[in-house]
Design a protein around this motif. Structure first.
Motif, PDB file in Angstrom:
ATOM      1  N   ALA A 154      51.772   0.262  53.912  1.00  0.00           N
ATOM      2  CA  ALA A 154      52.536   0.856  55.011  1.00  0.00           C
ATOM      3  C   ALA A 154      51.606   1.131  56.183  1.00  0.00           C
ATOM      4  O   ALA A 154      50.449   1.516  55.993  1.00  0.00           O
ATOM      5  N   ALA A 168      60.755   3.887  51.143  1.00  0.00           N
ATOM      6  CA  ALA A 168      60.935   5.240  50.641  1.00  0.00           C
ATOM      7  C   ALA A 168      62.205   5.267  49.791  1.00  0.00           C
ATOM      8  O   ALA A 168      63.081   4.404  49.917  1.00  0.00           O
ATOM      9  N   ASN A 213      47.498   4.393  51.793  1.00  0.00           N
ATOM     10  CA  ASN A 213      48.874   4.225  52.273  1.00  0.00           C
ATOM     11  C   ASN A 213      49.552   3.020  51.635  1.00  0.00           C
ATOM     12  O   ASN A 213      50.251   2.238  52.299  1.00  0.00           O
ATOM     13  N   ASN A 220      47.699   7.237  48.151  1.00  0.00           N
ATOM     14  CA  ASN A 220      48.043   7.821  49.455  1.00  0.00           C
ATOM     15  C   ASN A 220      46.936   7.601  50.477  1.00  0.00           C
ATOM     16  O   ASN A 220      47.205   7.434  51.664  1.00  0.00           O
ATOM     17  N   ILE A 268      52.696   7.634  53.830  1.00  0.00           N
ATOM     18  CA  ILE A 268      53.624   7.722  52.696  1.00  0.00           C
ATOM     19  C   ILE A 268      53.465   9.029  51.938  1.00  0.00           C
ATOM     20  O   ILE A 268      54.218   9.325  51.017  1.00  0.00           O
ATOM     21  N   MET A 308      58.309   7.053  47.024  1.00  0.00           N
ATOM     22  CA  MET A 308      58.261   5.627  47.341  1.00  0.00           C
ATOM     23  C   MET A 308      58.806   4.811  46.176  1.00  0.00           C
ATOM     24  O   MET A 308      58.617   5.164  45.003  1.00  0.00           O
ATOM     25  N   ARG A 330      50.677   4.703  43.276  1.00  0.00           N
ATOM     26  CA  ARG A 330      50.489   4.832  44.718  1.00  0.00           C
ATOM     27  C   ARG A 330      49.094   5.325  45.015  1.00  0.00           C
ATOM     28  O   ARG A 330      48.503   6.068  44.217  1.00  0.00           O
ATOM     29  N   TRP A 387      56.478  11.212  51.007  1.00  0.00           N
ATOM     30  CA  TRP A 387      57.706  10.461  50.739  1.00  0.00           C
ATOM     31  C   TRP A 387      57.687   9.958  49.302  1.00  0.00           C
ATOM     32  O   TRP A 387      56.662   9.466  48.831  1.00  0.00           O
ATOM     33  N   TRP A 419      56.387  11.933  45.492  1.00  0.00           N
ATOM     34  CA  TRP A 419      55.177  12.357  46.196  1.00  0.00           C
ATOM     35  C   TRP A 419      54.729  13.728  45.691  1.00  0.00           C
ATOM     36  O   TRP A 419      53.561  14.081  45.760  1.00  0.00           O
TER      37      TRP A 419
END
Length: 121
Positions: free
Chosen positions: A24, A98, A77, A74, A29, A34, A72, A32, A53
């Motif tokens: 992203a 999202a 991203n 973060n 993110i 995802m 994920r 959010w 998240w």
């Protein structure tokens, strides 16, 4: 402008593995949930997996439970989807966005171009 760029798809034999990435840009993110979604030819786009998240909890479509893992990063991203024991019915274009439950939240970003996954029997 917020963009989602999916990658990592390809052609794989049944039983094989692939790791998808979704990068992203333009918005973090971090706060959010995802998710990953997929669309097979002639079918509606469907939910595959999501990761919270807040507490890192995950949810999966019944058809992929035990075979797919969402994660994920973060800091980068980026959202990932590790797909193992692939089946021909997993063939689809895979997208990330999202998510709220099993529904996409396209207010985060418009859909990217997706990445094609083709599983041969």
């Amino acid at each position: 402008q917020v963009q989602l760029v999916e990658s990592g798809g390809g052609l794989v034999q049944g039983g094989g593995s692939l790791r998808l990435s979704c990068a992203a840009s333009g918005r973090s993110i971090r706060y959010w949930n995802m998710g990953w979604f997929r669309q097979a030819p002639g079918k509606e786009r469907e939910f595959v997996a999501a990761k919270s998240w807040a507490d890192g909890s995950t949810s999966y479509a019944d058809s992929v439970k035990g075979r797919f893992t969402i994660s994920r990063d973060n800091a980068k991203n980026t959202v990932f989807l590790q797909m193992n024991s692939l089946k021909p019915e997993d063939t689809a274009v895979y997208y990330c966005n999202a998510a709220q439950g099993t529904a996409p939240r396209t207010e985060f970003a418009s859909w990217g171009q997706g990445t094609q996954v083709t599983v041969s029997s």
